[in-house]
Design a protein around this motif. Structure first.
Motif, PDB file in Angstrom:
ATOM      1  N   VAL A 221       3.656  63.392  26.398  1.00  0.00           N
ATOM      2  CA  VAL A 221       4.392  63.043  27.633  1.00  0.00           C
ATOM      3  C   VAL A 221       3.884  61.712  28.194  1.00  0.00           C
ATOM      4  CG1 VAL A 221       4.891  63.752  30.010  1.00  0.00           C
ATOM      5  CG2 VAL A 221       4.966  65.447  28.165  1.00  0.00           C
ATOM      6  N   CYS A 222       2.568  61.491  28.158  1.00  0.00           N
ATOM      7  CA  CYS A 222       2.034  60.215  28.671  1.00  0.00           C
ATOM      8  C   CYS A 222       2.634  59.035  27.901  1.00  0.00           C
ATOM      9  CB  CYS A 222       0.512  60.169  28.546  1.00  0.00           C
ATOM     10  SG  CYS A 222      -0.313  61.256  29.714  1.00  0.00           S
ATOM     11  N   ASP A 223       2.731  59.194  26.582  1.00  0.00           N
ATOM     12  CA  ASP A 223       3.309  58.113  25.769  1.00  0.00           C
ATOM     13  C   ASP A 223       4.770  57.856  26.158  1.00  0.00           C
ATOM     14  OD1 ASP A 223       0.921  57.944  24.383  1.00  0.00           O
ATOM     15  OD2 ASP A 223       1.609  59.166  22.689  1.00  0.00           O
ATOM     16  N   ILE A 224       5.505  58.935  26.372  1.00  0.00           N
ATOM     17  CA  ILE A 224       6.911  58.774  26.792  1.00  0.00           C
ATOM     18  C   ILE A 224       6.947  58.053  28.138  1.00  0.00           C
ATOM     19  CG2 ILE A 224       8.993  60.009  27.554  1.00  0.00           C
ATOM     20  CD1 ILE A 224       8.265  62.228  25.517  1.00  0.00           C
ATOM     21  N   LEU A 225       6.072  58.500  29.050  1.00  0.00           N
ATOM     22  CA  LEU A 225       6.081  57.901  30.394  1.00  0.00           C
ATOM     23  C   LEU A 225       5.691  56.418  30.344  1.00  0.00           C
ATOM     24  CD1 LEU A 225       4.618  60.833  32.549  1.00  0.00           C
ATOM     25  CD2 LEU A 225       7.009  60.092  32.366  1.00  0.00           C
ATOM     26  N   ASP A 226       4.791  56.061  29.423  1.00  0.00           N
ATOM     27  CA  ASP A 226       4.431  54.634  29.286  1.00  0.00           C
ATOM     28  C   ASP A 226       5.690  53.800  29.039  1.00  0.00           C
ATOM     29  OD1 ASP A 226       1.768  55.105  29.556  1.00  0.00           O
ATOM     30  OD2 ASP A 226       1.293  54.974  27.412  1.00  0.00           O
ATOM     31  N   GLU A 227       6.513  54.277  28.116  1.00  0.00           N
ATOM     32  CA  GLU A 227       7.712  53.494  27.772  1.00  0.00           C
ATOM     33  C   GLU A 227       8.741  53.538  28.906  1.00  0.00           C
ATOM     34  OE1 GLU A 227       9.166  53.580  23.724  1.00  0.00           O
ATOM     35  OE2 GLU A 227       7.218  54.233  22.957  1.00  0.00           O
ATOM     36  N   ILE A 228       8.788  54.686  29.583  1.00  0.00           N
ATOM     37  CA  ILE A 228       9.700  54.798  30.741  1.00  0.00           C
ATOM     38  C   ILE A 228       9.272  53.806  31.827  1.00  0.00           C
ATOM     39  CG2 ILE A 228      10.366  56.360  32.656  1.00  0.00           C
ATOM     40  CD1 ILE A 228      11.852  57.044  30.100  1.00  0.00           C
ATOM     41  N   CYS A 229       7.960  53.739  32.074  1.00  0.00           N
ATOM     42  CA  CYS A 229       7.459  52.800  33.101  1.00  0.00           C
ATOM     43  C   CYS A 229       7.794  51.355  32.725  1.00  0.00           C
ATOM     44  CB  CYS A 229       5.945  52.923  33.267  1.00  0.00           C
ATOM     45  SG  CYS A 229       5.447  54.453  34.029  1.00  0.00           S
ATOM     46  N   ASP A 230       7.718  51.049  31.433  1.00  0.00           N
ATOM     47  CA  ASP A 230       8.052  49.687  31.001  1.00  0.00           C
ATOM     48  C   ASP A 230       9.537  49.376  31.190  1.00  0.00           C
ATOM     49  OD1 ASP A 230       5.498  49.170  30.295  1.00  0.00           O
ATOM     50  OD2 ASP A 230       5.781  49.479  28.137  1.00  0.00           O
ATOM     51  N   MET A 231      10.361  50.408  31.029  1.00  0.00           N
ATOM     52  CA  MET A 231      11.810  50.164  31.099  1.00  0.00           C
ATOM     53  C   MET A 231      12.346  50.120  32.529  1.00  0.00           C
ATOM     54  SD  MET A 231      13.648  52.442  28.167  1.00  0.00           S
ATOM     55  CE  MET A 231      12.420  53.609  27.687  1.00  0.00           C
ATOM     56  N   PHE A 232      11.720  50.931  33.405  1.00  0.00           N
ATOM     57  CA  PHE A 232      12.277  51.093  34.761  1.00  0.00           C
ATOM     58  C   PHE A 232      11.292  50.545  35.787  1.00  0.00           C
ATOM     59  CE2 PHE A 232      14.355  54.276  32.138  1.00  0.00           C
ATOM     60  CZ  PHE A 232      15.677  54.218  32.548  1.00  0.00           C
ATOM     61  N   PRO A 233      11.597  49.419  36.404  1.00  0.00           N
ATOM     62  CA  PRO A 233      10.620  48.787  37.303  1.00  0.00           C
ATOM     63  C   PRO A 233      10.427  49.486  38.652  1.00  0.00           C
ATOM     64  CG  PRO A 233      12.656  47.498  37.190  1.00  0.00           C
ATOM     65  CD  PRO A 233      12.792  48.603  36.188  1.00  0.00           C
ATOM     66  N   TYR A 234      11.354  50.352  39.045  1.00  0.00           N
ATOM     67  CA  TYR A 234      11.233  50.961  40.379  1.00  0.00           C
ATOM     68  C   TYR A 234       9.935  51.761  40.474  1.00  0.00           C
ATOM     69  CZ  TYR A 234      12.571  53.497  44.634  1.00  0.00           C
ATOM     70  OH  TYR A 234      12.617  54.034  45.888  1.00  0.00           O
ATOM     71  N   GLU A 235       9.372  51.815  41.676  1.00  0.00           N
ATOM     72  CA  GLU A 235       8.041  52.430  41.823  1.00  0.00           C
ATOM     73  C   GLU A 235       8.043  53.947  41.651  1.00  0.00           C
ATOM     74  OE1 GLU A 235       8.243  52.036  46.689  1.00  0.00           O
ATOM     75  OE2 GLU A 235       6.272  52.118  45.749  1.00  0.00           O
ATOM     76  N   TYR A 236       9.196  54.578  41.732  1.00  0.00           N
ATOM     77  CA  TYR A 236       9.239  56.042  41.588  1.00  0.00           C
ATOM     78  C   TYR A 236       9.738  56.488  40.209  1.00  0.00           C
ATOM     79  CZ  TYR A 236       8.260  57.058  46.472  1.00  0.00           C
ATOM     80  OH  TYR A 236       7.642  57.184  47.683  1.00  0.00           O
ATOM     81  N   ILE A 237       9.079  57.532  39.692  1.00  0.00           N
ATOM     82  CA  ILE A 237       9.530  58.218  38.478  1.00  0.00           C
ATOM     83  C   ILE A 237       9.765  59.666  38.881  1.00  0.00           C
ATOM     84  CG2 ILE A 237       8.905  58.941  36.117  1.00  0.00           C
ATOM     85  CD1 ILE A 237       8.744  55.972  36.118  1.00  0.00           C
ATOM     86  N   HIS A 238      10.857  60.261  38.400  1.00  0.00           N
ATOM     87  CA  HIS A 238      11.149  61.666  38.707  1.00  0.00           C
ATOM     88  C   HIS A 238      10.641  62.523  37.557  1.00  0.00           C
ATOM     89  CE1 HIS A 238      13.207  65.148  40.259  1.00  0.00           C
ATOM     90  NE2 HIS A 238      13.903  64.453  41.158  1.00  0.00           N
ATOM     91  N   LEU A 239       9.823  63.527  37.888  1.00  0.00           N
ATOM     92  CA  LEU A 239       9.258  64.378  36.826  1.00  0.00           C
ATOM     93  C   LEU A 239       9.881  65.774  36.806  1.00  0.00           C
ATOM     94  CD1 LEU A 239       5.423  63.493  36.779  1.00  0.00           C
ATOM     95  CD2 LEU A 239       7.216  62.735  35.209  1.00  0.00           C
ATOM     96  N   GLY A 240      11.046  65.931  37.400  1.00  0.00           N
ATOM     97  CA  GLY A 240      11.754  67.218  37.304  1.00  0.00           C
ATOM     98  C   GLY A 240      10.972  68.335  37.954  1.00  0.00           C
ATOM     99  N   GLY A 241      10.397  69.214  37.119  1.00  0.00           N
ATOM    100  CA  GLY A 241       9.571  70.302  37.649  1.00  0.00           C
ATOM    101  C   GLY A 241      10.341  71.558  38.026  1.00  0.00           C
TER     102      GLY A 241
END
Ligand code: ACM
Ligand code: ZN
Length: 525
Positions: free
Chosen positions: A279-299
């Motif tokens: 998941v961390c690896d996926i999030l790394d690429e998500i952070c690179d793609m989406f500049p907005y400060e918030y990421i939604h992690l569902g839950g």
């Protein structure tokens, strides 16, 4: 007057302003690109070719940079000889431009561009004015997402929440894990309600956003002052990802992207360190793609059945000395929150993913019908919240179940204590797509609920709303979009609800089509 969302303050003043061949534009350099957009819209509407002018003169439209108490606020002051737009930021100026387009009906081709004169002072009630779009249950690509962004920007929404991963599809390119899209974006069939039955059809469904697609969407949104919030749902709603990498499930036996809707018991294993790294690896690429400060992690909707029967999860529980699996979910959430914090990101989760111990900076997106009160409690207790209550803001259900008026009359601050009102960041509409297979239904369900949502998010003022809505309808007609023209009058209908769930999920849209045909026949007679 047709500004929608309804402005905070709009006063009629004497006279009217006409845009003609002699009208010029005078503009602060910061607002040049926005003034150019306005000039282009005037041209597309009327053929007039307004010229920019270096000095102040009569019959002019001014775009003025002026300190405003609100970063997103603007003012419009129209007199007989001059139309002045002022804002302290480009975003404020952009919103003023959208209001001008509505005042002059620029969405519809016509020659006589005029408005009665107004003084408008406008700013948003909420900072988060969002729309969610599920591209997992049914995939919608760049062109449709851009259309959604355009529509959102016209009514001053500023957050697009893209639901990118779910049981039925993983929809964004991740270079480190190519199977996420090779396997995870393809399913063999879909659950449908059709011909009086609910069944899984055998029509394959697939699609995902490449990195280039994401870049295009993010940039298009940013030009319209919209931040894109990516959602990677964990630990539940992960079947598509686990079908590609079953070693990160508890059983190791998840093999198929899910074809039915609802909630799967197969979720991310909480006892496997490598799953956390995945998941961390996926999030790394998500952070690179989406500049907005918030990421939604569902839950949301994470049943613990598998965890209870998984040696690794049981061992993790013992190691952490937990006595409930909810604590384990919270442990996992906190793990990813601190990981994302280190990357400079903040986290949003659905309210059922929040635990008593969840860090207070994690934003709760309140959706669950029976836990709206919980959302209010969370806001009252100091947690930032986004209000998306199921019975008001879920646009995937028929209007006969969630009437337009309910959306329009929703008050996000109801029940929230005075001292806690600032904890309500705003409001968001949700467009889940289990029962939305095509853009025809997507826009039918979205329009005009978008206008109601925008009104709730911007001012909540409803005077002359229907008059303004008529302008939006004319715009939708012009765009050739399928929208629900009967929505303002529609009430709850048990027949529609029953048919939606049991007979044909497209009932309401078929009924509307018949209504339109009848209207047309009447006109033709
Ligand atoms: C949700 O509707 N499961 C957030
Ligand atoms: Zn496990």
């Amino acid at each position: 007057m047709r500004i929608l969302p309804r402005p905070q303050k709009a006063e009629r003043v004497a006279g009217q302003f006409v845009i003609d061949e002699q009208t010029t534009v005078f503009c602060h350099p910061d607002f040049q690109s926005i003034a150019e957009q306005f000039v282009a819209k005037v041209n597309a509407c009327s053929g007039l070719d307004l010229q920019f002018c270096e000095r102040v003169e009569e019959n002019q439209i001014h775009f003025v940079l002026e300190q405003n108490d609100h970063a997103e606020g603007y003012k419009i002051n129209i007199s007989q000889t001059c139309l002045t737009v002022s804002a302290g930021t480009k975003q404020g100026c952009f919103y003023a431009m959208q209001s001008l387009c509505q005042l002059f009906d620029l969405h519809i081709p016509h020659q006589q561009l005029s408005t009665v004169n107004y003084y408008v002072e406008d700013y948003p009630k909420f900072a988060h004015r969002g729309q969610h779009l599920d591209i997992c249950r049914h995939f919608f690509g760049v062109e449709t997402i851009k259309q959604v962004i355009d529509l959102m920007s016209e009514v001053k929404l500023n957050k697009l929440h893209l639901h990118l991963s779910d049981d039925q599809g993983f929809r964004v390119q991740i270079d480190k894990y190519p199977l996420l899209t090779e396997i995870g974006s393809v399913r063999g069939g879909s659950e449908v309600v059709r011909d009086g039955q609910r069944f899984v059809d055998e029509t394959p469904h697939s699609g995902f956003l490449t990195k280039a697609d994401v870049a295009e969407i993010v940039s298009y949104a940013s030009e319209r002052f919209i931040d894109v919030i990516p959602e990677i749902d964990i630990p539940g709603h992960m079947v598509a990802a686990l079908a590609a990498y079953p070693e990160y499930s508890c059983t190791g036996k998840v093999t198929e992207v899910r074809q039915k809707w609802g909630i799967s018991k197969d979720i991310l294993c909480a006892g496997n360190e490598e799953g956390y790294q995945f998941v961390c690896d996926i999030l790394d690429e998500i952070c690179d793609m989406f500049p907005y400060e918030y990421i939604h992690l569902g839950g949301d909707e994470a049943p613990k059945d598998r965890w209870c029967n998984c040696p690794k999860c049981v061992e993790k529980m013992a190691e952490l000395k937990y006595d409930s699996y909810a604590q384990l979910q919270n442990y996992m959430l906190e793990f990813f929150v601190s990981y994302l914090n280190q990357a400079g990101k903040k986290v949003i989760v659905w309210n059922d993913g929040i635990h008593a111990q969840t860090s207070m900076e994690v934003v709760s997106q309140v959706w669950k019908p029976l836990t709206r009160n919980q959302g209010i409690k969370q806001a009252n207790a100091g947690r930032p919240t986004i209000m998306s209550p199921f019975f008001h803001m879920y646009f995937d259900y028929p209007y006969g179940m969630t009437p337009f008026k309910k959306t329009l009359k929703f008050n996000p601050l109801k029940g929230v204590k005075k001292h806690a009102k600032d904890n309500v960041l705003g409001v968001e509409g949700a467009l889940w797509t289990e029962y939305i297979e095509d853009t025809n239904k997507l826009f039918f369900n979205f329009l005009p609920r978008l206008d109601a949502l925008a009104n709730v998010a911007w001012s909540g003022i409803r005077s002359h709303f229907n008059e303004a809505l008529a302008g939006r309808f004319a715009h939708y007609d012009q765009l050739g979009l399928n929208y629900n023209s009967r929505a303002p009058k529609q009430r709850r209908s048990l027949r529609t609800i029953n048919r939606f769930f049991k007979v044909d999920s497209y009932t309401e849209i078929h009924d509307h089509q018949k209504y339109l045909e009848k209207q047309q026949q009447k006109k033709d007679k």
